[in-house]
Design a protein around this motif. Structure first.
Motif, short mmCIF file in Angstrom:
data_model
loop_
_atom_site.label_atom_id
_atom_site.label_comp_id
_atom_site.label_asym_id
_atom_site.label_seq_id
_atom_site.Cartn_x
_atom_site.Cartn_y
_atom_site.Cartn_z
N ASN A 160 28.03 52.87 36.36
CA ASN A 160 28.97 52.98 36.88
C ASN A 160 29.60 51.49 36.67
OD1 ASN A 160 29.86 55.50 38.59
ND2 ASN A 160 27.84 54.91 39.06
N GLU A 161 31.57 51.43 36.85
CA GLU A 161 31.45 50.30 36.87
C GLU A 161 33.40 50.54 37.46
OE1 GLU A 161 32.63 48.73 32.08
OE2 GLU A 161 30.61 49.11 32.08
N LEU A 162 33.24 49.74 38.25
CA LEU A 162 35.01 50.24 38.98
C LEU A 162 35.60 48.96 39.24
CD1 LEU A 162 36.97 51.10 41.74
CD2 LEU A 162 35.49 49.60 42.59
N ILE A 163 36.27 49.03 37.66
CA ILE A 163 37.74 48.23 37.47
C ILE A 163 39.13 48.13 37.34
CG2 ILE A 163 38.55 47.73 35.18
CD1 ILE A 163 34.99 47.66 35.07
N ILE A 164 39.05 46.81 37.27
CA ILE A 164 40.52 46.74 38.38
C ILE A 164 41.33 46.09 36.52
CG2 ILE A 164 40.67 46.38 40.62
CD1 ILE A 164 40.41 43.28 39.77
N VAL A 165 42.67 46.18 36.82
CA VAL A 165 42.87 45.74 35.95
C VAL A 165 44.55 44.38 36.71
CG1 VAL A 165 45.03 47.53 35.97
CG2 VAL A 165 45.48 46.09 33.94
N LYS A 166 45.00 43.04 36.94
CA LYS A 166 45.79 42.28 37.14
C LYS A 166 46.46 41.56 36.65
CE LYS A 166 42.46 40.11 40.43
NZ LYS A 166 41.26 38.65 41.05
N GLN A 167 47.84 41.81 37.20
CA GLN A 167 48.91 40.84 36.15
C GLN A 167 48.89 40.06 36.77
OE1 GLN A 167 52.86 43.34 35.75
NE2 GLN A 167 53.28 42.40 33.64
N HIS A 168 49.26 38.97 36.57
CA HIS A 168 49.26 37.10 36.60
C HIS A 168 47.86 37.40 37.64
CE1 HIS A 168 52.87 36.94 34.79
NE2 HIS A 168 53.25 37.76 35.51
N SER A 169 48.17 37.31 39.50
CA SER A 169 47.05 37.01 40.13
C SER A 169 47.18 38.50 41.45
CB SER A 169 47.04 36.18 41.47
OG SER A 169 48.16 36.41 41.55
N GLN A 170 47.68 39.72 41.18
CA GLN A 170 48.01 40.79 41.94
C GLN A 170 46.97 41.83 41.27
OE1 GLN A 170 52.17 42.45 41.96
NE2 GLN A 170 50.58 43.77 43.83
N VAL A 171 46.24 43.12 42.23
CA VAL A 171 45.96 43.78 41.22
C VAL A 171 46.93 44.65 41.50
CG1 VAL A 171 44.13 46.03 41.88
CG2 VAL A 171 43.30 42.93 42.80
N VAL A 172 46.93 45.48 40.08
CA VAL A 172 47.61 46.68 39.92
C VAL A 172 47.64 48.04 39.09
CG1 VAL A 172 49.82 44.61 39.38
CG2 VAL A 172 48.35 45.15 37.54
N GLY A 173 45.86 48.25 39.32
CA GLY A 173 45.56 49.08 39.17
C GLY A 173 44.29 48.73 39.17
N MET A 174 43.91 50.49 38.57
CA MET A 174 42.33 50.67 39.40
C MET A 174 42.08 51.74 38.11
SD MET A 174 41.58 52.12 43.22
CE MET A 174 39.88 52.32 43.33
N LEU A 175 40.35 51.76 37.97
CA LEU A 175 39.83 53.06 37.81
C LEU A 175 38.37 52.70 37.55
CD1 LEU A 175 38.14 52.45 34.59
CD2 LEU A 175 40.54 53.40 34.38
N GLN A 176 37.76 54.15 38.25
CA GLN A 176 35.95 53.75 38.02
C GLN A 176 35.68 54.98 36.80
OE1 GLN A 176 34.04 55.48 41.48
NE2 GLN A 176 32.34 55.82 40.50
N LEU A 177 34.84 54.11 35.82
CA LEU A 177 34.06 54.60 34.36
C LEU A 177 32.45 55.11 35.33
CD1 LEU A 177 35.16 51.31 32.41
CD2 LEU A 177 36.15 54.03 32.67
N THR A 178 32.65 56.62 34.59
CA THR A 178 30.81 56.53 35.09
C THR A 178 30.16 56.34 34.04
OG1 THR A 178 31.57 57.27 37.19
CG2 THR A 178 28.67 57.96 36.03
N PHE A 179 28.75 55.75 32.74
CA PHE A 179 28.60 56.95 32.04
C PHE A 179 27.52 57.47 32.40
CE2 PHE A 179 30.56 52.30 31.75
CZ PHE A 179 31.28 52.83 30.71
N ILE A 180 27.58 58.84 31.47
CA ILE A 180 26.52 59.70 31.75
C ILE A 180 25.45 60.30 30.15
CG2 ILE A 180 26.13 62.48 32.77
CD1 ILE A 180 28.87 61.81 33.74
N PRO A 181 24.65 60.05 30.94
CA PRO A 181 23.21 61.17 29.43
C PRO A 181 22.92 62.40 28.97
CG PRO A 181 23.08 59.17 30.59
CD PRO A 181 23.88 58.92 31.86
N TYR A 182 23.61 62.93 28.10
CA TYR A 182 23.47 64.07 27.79
C TYR A 182 22.08 64.61 26.72
CZ TYR A 182 27.65 65.21 30.96
OH TYR A 182 28.09 65.55 32.21
#
Length: 153
Positions: free
Chosen positions: A55-77
Motif C-alpha cells: 500500500n502506498e498513500l501518495i500526495i502530489v504537491k505544487q510548491h509546498s502545498q498538498v494539492v492531491g492524493m491517492l492510494q495505490l494497493t498492489f494485489i497479487p492474483y
C-alpha cells in the motif's frame, strides 16, 4: 501541463489536509469526519497503510502545498497467469486545482508506478454519482468493463 509537481508518500503531518480533501464534496461530507481532534481511526489506518509494503498513500504537491492524493494497493492474483494488479482509490485533487491537468499528470505517475511494481492491470472504482470523475477516467483510457458491487458492513 504543470511542471512544478512533487509526488511522494504522505506523512502523518499531511493527514489533516488529506481528510479535509476527502470530505470536500457532497459524498465525502456524508462519510468523512472532519471534527478535531482527528478521529483516531484515520491515524490508525494511516499507520497500517504506511507499514504495508503493498500500500502506498501518495500526495502530489505544487510548491509546498498538498494539492492531491491517492492510494495505490498492489494485489497479487492467480488470474491472468498469476499477475499483479494495482488498485487506485481515494483519489482527490484539491478543488482549487481541478481542471488544470494535474489529475492527468498524477495518474500518469501512478500508472508508471504500477508498471514499476510489475502490475499488468490498473483498476479503480468511481461512485456513479461522480460523472465528472467517470468522464476523466474514460479520457485516460479506463473502461467500465465490469459491474462493481459493494456491501457496507
Amino acid at each position: 501541463m504543470t511542471t512544478d509537481l512533487t509526488f511522494a508518500p504522505a506523512t502523518i503531518h499531511d493527514i489533516d489536509t488529506l481528510v479535509t480533501m476527502l470530505a470536500d464534496d457532497e459524498l465525502g461530507q456524508q462519510r468523512e469526519d472532519t471534527r478535531r481532534p482527528l478521529n483516531q481511526s484515520y491515524i490508525d489506518n494511516f499507520r497500517a497503510i504506511e507499514q504495508d509494503p503493498n500500500n502506498e498513500l501518495i500526495i502530489v504537491k505544487q510548491h509546498s502545498q498538498v494539492v492531491g492524493m491517492l492510494q495505490l494497493t498492489f494485489i497479487p492474483y492467480l488470474t491472468h497467469t498469476g499477475s499483479w494488479r494495482c488498485l487506485i482509490e481515494g483519489v482527490r485533487i484539491h478543488k482549487d486545482f481541478r481542471g488544470k491537468g494535474l489529475g492527468t499528470q498524477f495518474f500518469e505517475w501512478a500508472i508508471n508506478r504500477a508498471q514499476q511494481r510489475g502490475c499488468s492491470i490498473v483498476q479503480l472504482t468511481s461512485d456513479k454519482k461522480r460523472p465528472d470523475a467517470i468522464r476523466f477516467y474514460n479520457r485516460l483510457g479506463f473502461t467500465a468493463s465490469h459491474e462493481g458491487f459493494k456491501l457496507n458492513l
